[in-house]
Design a protein around this motif. Sequence first.
Motif, PDB file in Angstrom:
ATOM      1  N   THR A 135      44.071  38.365  29.501  1.00  0.00           N
ATOM      2  CA  THR A 135      42.987  39.134  30.095  1.00  0.00           C
ATOM      3  C   THR A 135      43.335  39.626  31.494  1.00  0.00           C
ATOM      4  O   THR A 135      43.020  40.748  31.864  1.00  0.00           O
ATOM      5  CB  THR A 135      41.723  38.286  30.150  1.00  0.00           C
ATOM      6  OG1 THR A 135      41.471  37.833  28.843  1.00  0.00           O
ATOM      7  CG2 THR A 135      40.562  39.092  30.642  1.00  0.00           C
ATOM      8  N   GLU A 149      35.220  50.164  34.280  1.00  0.00           N
ATOM      9  CA  GLU A 149      34.415  49.068  33.729  1.00  0.00           C
ATOM     10  C   GLU A 149      35.187  47.760  33.737  1.00  0.00           C
ATOM     11  O   GLU A 149      34.688  46.723  34.126  1.00  0.00           O
ATOM     12  CB  GLU A 149      34.009  49.397  32.294  1.00  0.00           C
ATOM     13  CG  GLU A 149      32.981  50.486  32.217  1.00  0.00           C
ATOM     14  CD  GLU A 149      33.091  51.213  30.900  1.00  0.00           C
ATOM     15  OE1 GLU A 149      32.583  50.671  29.912  1.00  0.00           O
ATOM     16  OE2 GLU A 149      33.703  52.291  30.870  1.00  0.00           O
ATOM     17  N   GLN A 150      36.438  47.834  33.263  1.00  0.00           N
ATOM     18  CA  GLN A 150      37.264  46.632  33.194  1.00  0.00           C
ATOM     19  C   GLN A 150      37.523  46.064  34.588  1.00  0.00           C
ATOM     20  O   GLN A 150      37.342  44.885  34.827  1.00  0.00           O
ATOM     21  CB  GLN A 150      38.607  46.963  32.538  1.00  0.00           C
ATOM     22  CG  GLN A 150      38.524  47.142  31.045  1.00  0.00           C
ATOM     23  CD  GLN A 150      38.796  45.821  30.313  1.00  0.00           C
ATOM     24  OE1 GLN A 150      39.189  44.839  30.932  1.00  0.00           O
ATOM     25  NE2 GLN A 150      38.550  45.813  29.013  1.00  0.00           N
ATOM     26  N   ALA A 153      34.631  44.587  36.482  1.00  0.00           N
ATOM     27  CA  ALA A 153      34.118  43.324  35.975  1.00  0.00           C
ATOM     28  C   ALA A 153      34.580  42.198  36.873  1.00  0.00           C
ATOM     29  O   ALA A 153      33.906  41.189  37.014  1.00  0.00           O
ATOM     30  CB  ALA A 153      34.596  43.106  34.546  1.00  0.00           C
ATOM     31  N   MET A 154      35.742  42.357  37.476  1.00  0.00           N
ATOM     32  CA  MET A 154      36.287  41.265  38.278  1.00  0.00           C
ATOM     33  C   MET A 154      36.330  41.531  39.781  1.00  0.00           C
ATOM     34  O   MET A 154      36.316  40.594  40.554  1.00  0.00           O
ATOM     35  CB  MET A 154      37.681  40.932  37.783  1.00  0.00           C
ATOM     36  CG  MET A 154      37.636  39.975  36.606  1.00  0.00           C
ATOM     37  SD  MET A 154      39.171  39.080  36.427  1.00  0.00           S
ATOM     38  CE  MET A 154      38.602  37.455  35.970  1.00  0.00           C
ATOM     39  N   ASP A 174      33.956  37.144  40.848  1.00  0.00           N
ATOM     40  CA  ASP A 174      33.708  35.826  40.277  1.00  0.00           C
ATOM     41  C   ASP A 174      33.720  34.763  41.376  1.00  0.00           C
ATOM     42  O   ASP A 174      34.654  34.689  42.172  1.00  0.00           O
ATOM     43  CB  ASP A 174      34.776  35.520  39.233  1.00  0.00           C
ATOM     44  CG  ASP A 174      34.472  34.255  38.480  1.00  0.00           C
ATOM     45  OD1 ASP A 174      33.754  34.333  37.483  1.00  0.00           O
ATOM     46  OD2 ASP A 174      34.942  33.185  38.929  1.00  0.00           O
ATOM     47  N   ALA A 175      32.679  33.964  41.427  1.00  0.00           N
ATOM     48  CA  ALA A 175      32.518  32.995  42.512  1.00  0.00           C
ATOM     49  C   ALA A 175      33.688  32.018  42.569  1.00  0.00           C
ATOM     50  O   ALA A 175      34.167  31.665  43.636  1.00  0.00           O
ATOM     51  CB  ALA A 175      31.210  32.235  42.330  1.00  0.00           C
ATOM     52  N   LEU A 176      34.140  31.588  41.402  1.00  0.00           N
ATOM     53  CA  LEU A 176      35.236  30.617  41.371  1.00  0.00           C
ATOM     54  C   LEU A 176      36.517  31.219  41.937  1.00  0.00           C
ATOM     55  O   LEU A 176      37.223  30.596  42.722  1.00  0.00           O
ATOM     56  CB  LEU A 176      35.469  30.172  39.934  1.00  0.00           C
ATOM     57  CG  LEU A 176      34.485  29.126  39.423  1.00  0.00           C
ATOM     58  CD1 LEU A 176      34.560  29.029  37.913  1.00  0.00           C
ATOM     59  CD2 LEU A 176      34.761  27.787  40.059  1.00  0.00           C
ATOM     60  N   LEU A 181      40.741  33.148  46.243  1.00  0.00           N
ATOM     61  CA  LEU A 181      41.419  34.385  46.640  1.00  0.00           C
ATOM     62  C   LEU A 181      40.484  35.246  47.482  1.00  0.00           C
ATOM     63  O   LEU A 181      39.417  35.641  47.015  1.00  0.00           O
ATOM     64  CB  LEU A 181      41.843  35.145  45.368  1.00  0.00           C
ATOM     65  CG  LEU A 181      42.554  36.485  45.578  1.00  0.00           C
ATOM     66  CD1 LEU A 181      43.955  36.257  46.128  1.00  0.00           C
ATOM     67  CD2 LEU A 181      42.620  37.257  44.271  1.00  0.00           C
TER      68      LEU A 181
END
Lengths: 229, 788
Positions: A135, A149-150, A153-154, A174-176, A181
């Motif tokens: 991914t 879009e892809q 997403a991140m 993404d919180a994690l 990073l």
Amino acid sequence: MTPRLMRLMHSLLAFILGLSIGAQALPVRGEQQAAAQLPASSQQARGLLQAVHARLDKAPVVKGKFEQLKTVQGFKRPLRSTGVFVVARSKGIAWQVQQPFASTLIVTPDSLQSRDADGALSTQMNASDEPALRTVNAMLFAVMSADVEQLQAMFEVSGQIQGQEWALHLTPKDALLAGWLGSIDVQGQAFVRRVVLQEVRGDRSEIRLLDAAGSAELSPADAALFAVK
Amino acid sequence: MSTVLGQSGKETAPPSRWWRTLALLWLAVLMAVAVHQWHFWRQGRLGTDVMALLPQDERAPDVAQVTGQLSEQFARQLVVMLGAEDWNQTRVAAQAFHRHVLAGEFPLREAEMASTAAMHSALEFYRPWQQALLTHAQRENLMRSSDEQLVQRALQGLYQPGIQARLGDWASDPLELWPQWWSERAAQSRARPRDGALWLQADGMQWQVLTYELPDSAFRLSGEPRLQTALHGALEQARQRVPHLRWLVAGVPLHAEAAAVRAHKEINTIGWGSLAGVLLLAWGAFRSMRPVLLVVLSLLVGCSVALSVAAWCFGQLHMLTLVFGASLVGVAVDYGMHYFAARQGSPHVPPHQLMRTLMPVLGMALTTSSLAYFSLGMAAFPGLRQMALLSVVGLAAAMMTVMCWFPWLDAGRGPQQSRLAERIGRSLDFWPRWRHAGKGTVAVCALLALALWGSGAVRVQDDVRLLQNADAQLLAQQLQVARLMGLPSPAQFYLVRGASEEEVLQREERLTDRLQPLIAQGHISGYSAVSDWVPSAQRQTQQLALVQRVQETVLAGVNAHLDESLAPVVSRPPQVLTVGEWIHQPVAAVARALWLGESQGVFRSVVTLRGIDGTQALPALEKAAQGLDGVAWVDKPAEISSLLRRYRVSMTGLLVLGHALVLLALCGRFGREAWRAWMPAALASVLVVVIMALCNMPWQLFNVLALMLLLGVGVDYGIFLLAYKGEPHAWLAVVMGAVSTWLSFGLLGLSETPALKAFGSTLMLGLPMVLILAPLYRVQTTGKLQVN
């Protein structure tokens, strides 16, 4: 769980540097449909990515030299290394570190391998074991095809364009991932010229790419790098 | 009523106080039953787990306990996977789905999911033991590598492009051992957290995994597919947002619900179907309302008492018990039919007196049927025991009702004569007799048995699939979810035992060491064990020493190469990490189920396997446990198959013994003519085997059990014919009883549960044969005897 995902940032970086892989091969998916749904900032980001995409060289193979300056907490001096890299569309990226300690890092859509100077395998990771690997790779292909879009997403995407010169600033959503990073900065023209990875903890890596040149196909020696299982 | 009393008073003793007390006592019993029934249906607790019907393997009681514990943990869990080509689309659909599910009438709860906070707390929990934790590969690698290789690897990491994924200072873990250890832990599932959801990518689709739990109160199986309806309703909503949404759903509650829905359908088909048949027959034969109503009353009482007693004895009744129990309608009707047929035959005998003459024969019939049903219970299958008890009690209660109440409620006027009844009764006169029935039957049976044995035509099957009645579509989805998510196999695992926690962990480690090559060879893709999360104290100590030595070496080397002065970070764990400490942590959720704790001084745990490469991988997996103390390989399907085989063989022996015993019992009653009652059932049994072999139908335990029942029920026909010397009313009762029984078991043969289907179809074949054969064996008492 995230540590594995974090580790995969190796491959993330690798692909950012190989921005021109698959630039032509991948269509810009769902463009019209997405345009209606996305907020203004996303549309700007899309425009930006499309502009970057337009400026990139479309050669299937890109080769060049690199120089990395890494700052790691606890070390008195920054760590400087140099070597060569080769990026091949749909094959992956090979980094050959030459100085000060020789090693090879090969990132393909399906795996990540690290080899010692004498060619012995020291790390191997397969996408079949770690689904996130595939991914992350797919996401970076998305960078190259400006698939908003892809990518969005991140990451939050921002940046500027000046003539042929462009710069992107990516921060993880993404919180994690964001806990580890901080950001990724990428600059370039027809080829990527500089990447800065900033860790939240304070560690930082700056990579400069020099003498990048496109070609139609891999040399036999380079092809062998990707052929090794 | 008074006329009855008066009439009977003239001829024999009046229907004494004895009769009256009996009738009242029976009424009291039934009132208690009614109260119990009311509670029973209000609670509606019925079991649907097919495995619960299986006997515990007496050779491994542990395994049954473990299987029970494992399945208990998943009994209320539901996994929904929604997939679209694009992650954003998936998210949109999942949100719509989730909102609708939570707002729906069916109470579903969202199951806990790993959050960022949980991740942090997991890291913090493990941090003191960081240097005592290694994966199998890491340990081997560290022990094998030279100091120089290790230093080189650390330097490579530092100088390779990109930044390293670290969970602390570089100096505390220069070889990145800790993130790799976590990576391997993460491989427990293929799903990963992303944007606050569980995300999985497979087959070119972006899936979101939603997990739900059913609260206790929701778990009443009503026979309506409420859960399916709720889920499909939510899916509908999600599809409005994302039309091409794919979905997969898995979980025990769905199977339970599907089984309940099907069982309800089958109970209704069999129950109402048989009842309708019985009513038609009774009306056709007796031509008045009263016999019809009374027969229905006896059935109702029989079924209620049977249910209450069985529920009281077993606590919880299984759905399949009820499906089987529904066939009781067709068997329990016999006694009422006999009574009214006898009344019709001799209308002037007072009811109580008639009853007195009927009782020995009815008692005999009840005894043989009960013995047959009881012998089903001998198979030690809890399910069969339930079915046996239910049937015996049902028959006895129906019989009691006939005996205690019918003479009173019959009110003196017997059923009317009917042409149908007369015709059936007279049909016996036209039935031929078999002159050399005894010798002939022996010869035919011997020939057929020889042919069967010689040709090997009987296709024996002891497959676990006999018991599977799962919905094929649900099963396919379940398998797909398991494949996509990399879930462990519930059917094959290792059971590890030891005298202490430490011993169990050490034994697990010895096993998992042996599993490493099996992973490399592709027999399995991985395994889950508690010792992966909490290594044995022994291993923790070894690994701590190893890691600290290695890190010291590496740092010294790096310092020398780079002219740095990095100091090794030496963590001193407060004490050894124990299962007790770990098990209450949120991070333990993934493997908590594997630790079964202590009972009777024995500690137990389970090691589960992921991605078993088909049945060809099983021998290697079984071999891995060989020679390891306290480690047992459990292969449920193989175990069940061997169990079915053992019972098939032993029940066949018991069937032969049963025939011998029945013959012996008949000898006591009928002397030298006893074989006439027994042989029709025996010959029919052999013929059933022949026909099933000719039709290439598989032969298995449940066919054998059905033959047992065929003996019990079939012998009755012979008994009635023998006892009443071919009187038309007896033959009428036999025919009506046989037709209703045949109808019930025929309908049972339509069941989708293979075991019940086998049961039903065997009897459907066998019963008419007994009925046709039985008159051939009549004693030759009429004039025709002389003529012949």
